[in-house]
Design a protein around this motif. Structure first.
Motif, mmCIF file in Angstrom:
data_model
loop_
_atom_site.group_PDB
_atom_site.id
_atom_site.type_symbol
_atom_site.label_atom_id
_atom_site.label_comp_id
_atom_site.label_asym_id
_atom_site.label_seq_id
_atom_site.Cartn_x
_atom_site.Cartn_y
_atom_site.Cartn_z
ATOM 1 N N VAL A 1 58.661 55.353 1.806
ATOM 2 C CA VAL A 1 59.224 55.952 3.153
ATOM 3 C C VAL A 1 58.311 56.798 4.214
ATOM 4 C CG1 VAL A 1 61.535 57.218 4.499
ATOM 5 C CG2 VAL A 1 61.800 55.597 2.663
ATOM 6 N N ALA A 2 57.608 57.761 3.849
ATOM 7 C CA ALA A 2 57.202 58.328 4.423
ATOM 8 C C ALA A 2 55.764 58.231 5.287
ATOM 9 C CB ALA A 2 56.627 59.621 3.625
ATOM 10 N N ALA A 3 55.242 57.158 4.115
ATOM 11 C CA ALA A 3 53.921 55.823 4.788
ATOM 12 C C ALA A 3 54.335 55.719 5.524
ATOM 13 C CB ALA A 3 53.418 55.030 3.498
ATOM 14 N N ARG A 4 55.731 54.965 6.127
ATOM 15 C CA ARG A 4 55.577 53.973 6.947
ATOM 16 C C ARG A 4 55.326 52.146 7.380
ATOM 17 N NH1 ARG A 4 61.117 53.590 6.794
ATOM 18 N NH2 ARG A 4 60.969 52.333 9.475
ATOM 19 N N PRO A 5 54.954 51.607 6.151
ATOM 20 C CA PRO A 5 54.087 51.045 6.753
ATOM 21 C C PRO A 5 54.364 49.516 7.609
ATOM 22 C CG PRO A 5 55.382 49.804 4.429
ATOM 23 C CD PRO A 5 54.956 51.417 5.466
ATOM 24 N N ASP A 6 54.167 48.839 7.864
ATOM 25 C CA ASP A 6 54.095 47.689 9.217
ATOM 26 C C ASP A 6 55.122 46.739 8.572
ATOM 27 O OD1 ASP A 6 53.472 49.099 12.018
ATOM 28 O OD2 ASP A 6 50.948 49.112 10.664
ATOM 29 N N PHE A 7 54.591 46.409 7.346
ATOM 30 C CA PHE A 7 54.937 45.646 6.791
ATOM 31 C C PHE A 7 55.479 45.268 4.911
ATOM 32 C CE2 PHE A 7 53.034 43.021 10.107
ATOM 33 C CZ PHE A 7 53.713 42.485 10.510
ATOM 34 N N LEU A 8 56.638 45.096 4.567
ATOM 35 C CA LEU A 8 56.547 44.896 2.389
ATOM 36 C C LEU A 8 56.386 44.227 2.642
ATOM 37 C CD1 LEU A 8 59.689 47.232 2.121
ATOM 38 C CD2 LEU A 8 57.219 47.969 1.500
#
Length: 285
Positions: free
Chosen positions: A217-224
């Motif tokens: 959640v902290a890293a907040r990637p654009d896609f999973l």
């Protein structure tokens, strides 16, 4: 990736368990003058290449994972073919004239063979170039070089037309129980082909690392990027992937069977990823 590591470990354990019955060394013979007629495969990745490139009548034995649709992209072709139990006696009874594995040579299950047997030693294919080499090597070993070249040409045509819709955005291949796949892997190669940046590289993670929900959640990637088998909750391992904190991160869903081994399904996985990213971008405009 996690299950791939487990499968390779399980195959090794099965081989070691049978070694007490075995005495003589397994040797690789010179190339045969005619195509092999009794091919035995020792692991999932060899299964898929043999199924894709050999004639059905040439295949004398596959692993139990060959018919698992969650694990093998060639499972439909494997139906009705002999499935091995990793028993030395069973393989001896077949009398194979080609044994394929990663590697085949030196496998303890086969050390009881008292005659020369051709060995097809395949390496892990974690890059597209590795996949092409594996296809060519397997096609030559099973007597169908032209089939291998046709397969590679088809993959090249499919991949040549693909866009790179990632545009430098960050993606994380997030798996059951919070495992994330890093660099130097097939998934990472697919990400690069899409123009995506692997979150594992940004965080300095190894090829396989456990990443907590809080870290993700902290890293907040654009896609999973997730395995399609986890698109719905089936157990605790898949439940965390559906946590409310992750729900607004766009998802790319890919069948594990397309990526657990480097093979012809690479092009299918790449096409699906490109299409899904393009569709997600369109939905957010």
């Amino acid at each position: 990736m996690l299950r791939k590591v487990f499968l390779l470990f399980a195959c090794l354990c099965a081989a070691m368990a049978g070694s007490g019955l075995l005495a003589t060394a397994f040797r690789a013979a010179p190339s045969a003058t005619r195509p092999p007629q009794r091919i035995v495969s020792l692991n999932l990745c060899a299964d898929q290449l043999v199924l894709a490139l050999a004639d059905r009548r040439q295949i004398a034995g596959l692993t139990r994972n060959a018919v698992d649709t969650q694990m093998s992209a060639e499972a439909a072709r494997a139906r009705g073919l002999p499935i091995l139990t990793h028993s030395a006696e069973q393989i001896l009874a077949i009398g194979p004239d080609l044994v394929a594995g990663m590697p085949a040579r030196g496998n303890a299950v086969l050390m009881g063979l008292d005659r020369d047997v051709r060995a097809l030693d395949l390496e892990s294919a974690d890059r597209l170039g590795d996949i092409y080499r594996s296809i060519r090597t397997t096609a030559a070993a099973v007597g169908h070089r032209d089939r291998g070249e046709a397969m590679i040409a088809r993959m090249q045509r499919e991949l040549a037309d693909l866009p790179r819709p990632g545009a430098g955005r960050v993606a994380a291949y997030y798996q059951r129980r919070g495992f994330m796949t890093g660099t130097g892997t097939l998934i990472d190669d697919l990400m690069q082909r899409m123009g995506l940046v692997n979150l594992a590289a940004k965080l300095g993670k190894p090829a396989l690392a456990q990443v907590s929900l809080e870290e993700m959640v902290a890293a907040r990637p654009d896609f999973l990027i997730v395995e399609s088998a986890t698109d719905r909750i089936t157990d605790q391992g898949s439940e965390m992937l559906h946590h409310p904190a992750l729900r607004d991160i766009p998802r790319i869903s890919i069948p594990q069977a397309w990526t657990v081994c480097g093979g012809p399904s690479y092009a299918r996985a790449a096409r699906s990823m490109a299409d899904q990213i393009t569709r997600l971008d369109g939905a957010h405009r």
